[in-house]
Design an enzyme around this catalytic site. Structure first.
Site, mmCIF file in Angstrom:
data_model
loop_
_atom_site.group_PDB
_atom_site.id
_atom_site.type_symbol
_atom_site.label_atom_id
_atom_site.label_comp_id
_atom_site.label_asym_id
_atom_site.label_seq_id
_atom_site.Cartn_x
_atom_site.Cartn_y
_atom_site.Cartn_z
ATOM 1 C CB ALA A 53 -2.144 7.461 -3.695
ATOM 2 N N GLY A 79 0.836 -1.201 0.000
ATOM 3 C CA GLY A 79 0.000 0.000 0.000
ATOM 4 C C GLY A 79 0.864 1.241 0.000
ATOM 5 C CG ASN A 80 -0.244 4.669 -1.426
ATOM 6 O OD1 ASN A 80 -0.979 5.408 -0.781
ATOM 7 N ND2 ASN A 80 -0.608 4.109 -2.570
ATOM 8 C CG HIS A 81 3.031 6.534 4.000
ATOM 9 N ND1 HIS A 81 2.828 5.796 5.142
ATOM 10 C CD2 HIS A 81 4.324 6.330 3.652
ATOM 11 C CE1 HIS A 81 3.945 5.189 5.477
ATOM 12 N NE2 HIS A 81 4.876 5.488 4.584
#
Ligand code: CTP
Length: 398
Positions: free
Chosen positions: A275, A207-209
């Protein structure tokens, strides 16, 4: 304005006497006018004047003491196409911002389903007071339109900002709001938000932030302007509830794509703020992977580009806006995404700026179009950035 239903709220300020003119102008334009007065406003303009000019009984108390009949504030709110509170005193604005409900006007405001407009009027120091500014900011956030007070001579004898805008200007504002909301009423906006999680096994993911804040603020800004919104969001801590909102929660890029595909042909404006993870594990392990090996490799495959799919499949002449999050060669990369993905606009978010980006409350953006126009904005809260983006889209659509 013919047949438009305007509910006019009058509160207790000296500018109340000017409302007689506003009622006259509205009636001349063919609008239907009903008025609610706070008890304090009756000291500044007679209910008889208001009732005679509006050609309707005036509502003041929750119930009529002579007849014992209850005033139905919910019915008044449902009747109104626009609720205009002029003059709006500091006291009424404070109560509106904080959910106060100790008179009929406030109960009606709390029952409103359509737009409310306020024209504040007060002395200059009150207008500048931090508590007033805080309350006004809260109302703007709640979707109330504000006609700012003008500068000039005040009832106190002082000069400064605090005069209620003139009735002629209030009339123009009302007209523009009614036209605008009719045009927007049927427009549908799709927004993608948040990260996507690409499962490695039942408990792990790539995943990402991304916090989803930008996408949710965009949704709020659209809703407060009167749009219908479909928000397709990856995993975030954020929640949003609104009668004009459809919130579709997904986890992976593939799920986000199918959610977008399921609504895309009904959409007028697509805003792609998610995102999205560019890659996903080529297969999700059925069971939790055990740490038996000293090294491990996960094979990744490319995810679908949701924004590109949407832009290539414009069945409804959709306006498409994408985001570019860049760490270097920001402008060059953003322009190549704008052309490469055939977008109408792209919002450049540069991580070269420390105040912008993931998990921050602020953002500094540049909006680019295909004519190579670069619209630069100051560092602002994500809430304000969202409003800037929506306003820019509307300018391109006009
Ligand atoms: N986007 C998308 N689907 C993807 C990847 C990106 O819809 N699979 C959208 C994002 O929501 C954003 C825009 O495309 O509006 C740009 O995303 P970004 O990740 O910055 O660009 P990429 O095209 O993925 O290019 P790169 O990662 O190489 O910079």
């Amino acid at each position: 304005m013919f047949g438009k239903r305007i509910l006019l709220g009058i509160t207790g300020g000296i500018a109340a006497y000017k409302i007689a003119y506003l009622i006259r102008y509205l009636k001349k334009e063919g609008a239907e006018v009903k008025c609610i007065m706070t008890p304090a406003s009756c000291d500044f303009i007679s209910p008889l004047v208001v009732s005679t000019l509006s050609q309707n009984p005036v509502a003041i108390e929750f119930w009529n003491k002579q007849t014992g009949v209850w005033m139905n504030h919910v019915e008044l709110a449902l009747w109104a196409e626009l609720f205009v509170i002029a003059p709006a005193t500091a006291n009424t604005i404070s109560k509106m911002a904080n959910g106060g409900c100790d008179n009929l006007l406030l109960a009606t405001y709390l029952s409103m389903k359509t737009k409310t407009v306020i024209a504040p009027a007060m002395d200059l120091d009150m207008y500048q007071h931090p508590t007033f500014k805080r309350n006004l900011a809260q109302l703007i956030e709640d979707g109330v339109f504000v006609i700012p007070a003008t500068s000039g001579e005040l009832a106190s004898g002082l000069e400064g900002q605090g005069r209620m805008e003139e009735p002629e200007q209030i009339l123009e504002f009302i007209k523009s709001k009614l036209e605008f909301s009719t045009a927007l009423k049927n427009k549908k906006v799709l927004i993608t938000a948040g990260p996507t999680y690409e499962a490695i096994d039942p408990v792990r993911f790539i995943g990402n932030h991304s916090s989803g804040k930008m996408g949710f603020e965009l949704a709020k800004a659209c809703l407060s302007q009167g749009y219908h919104v479909t928000l397709v969001s990856g995993p975030t801590n954020l929640e949003l509830v609104h009668s004009n909102l459809e919130l579709i929660k997904i986890e992976s890029a593939e799920e986000m794509l199918s959610a977008v595909q399921s609504v895309w042909n009904q959409i007028n404006i697509g805003i792609f703020a998610a995102a999205v993870a560019d890659y996903r594990p080529n297969k999700k392990a059925e069971q939790k992977i055990k740490k038996s090996e000293s090294e491990m490799t996960i094979a990744l495959v490319k995810n679908p580009d949701i924004l590109r799919w949407a832009s290539d499949n414009r069945t409804n002449n959709q306006f498409v806006l994408g985001f570019a999050l860049e760490t270097n060669n920001s402008l060059e990369n953003a322009f190549s995404k704008l052309y490469g993905k055939n977008l109408d606009l792209i919002v450049l978010n540069s991580l070269e700026n420390k105040e912008a980006g993931f998990k921050k409350d602020t953002n500094k953006i540049v909006i680019l179009d295909k004519q190579k126009t670069q619209i630069e904005f100051e560092l602002k809260s994500k809430k304000e950035v969202a409003v800037d983006i929506i306003n820019t889209i509307e300018k391109y659509l006009m």
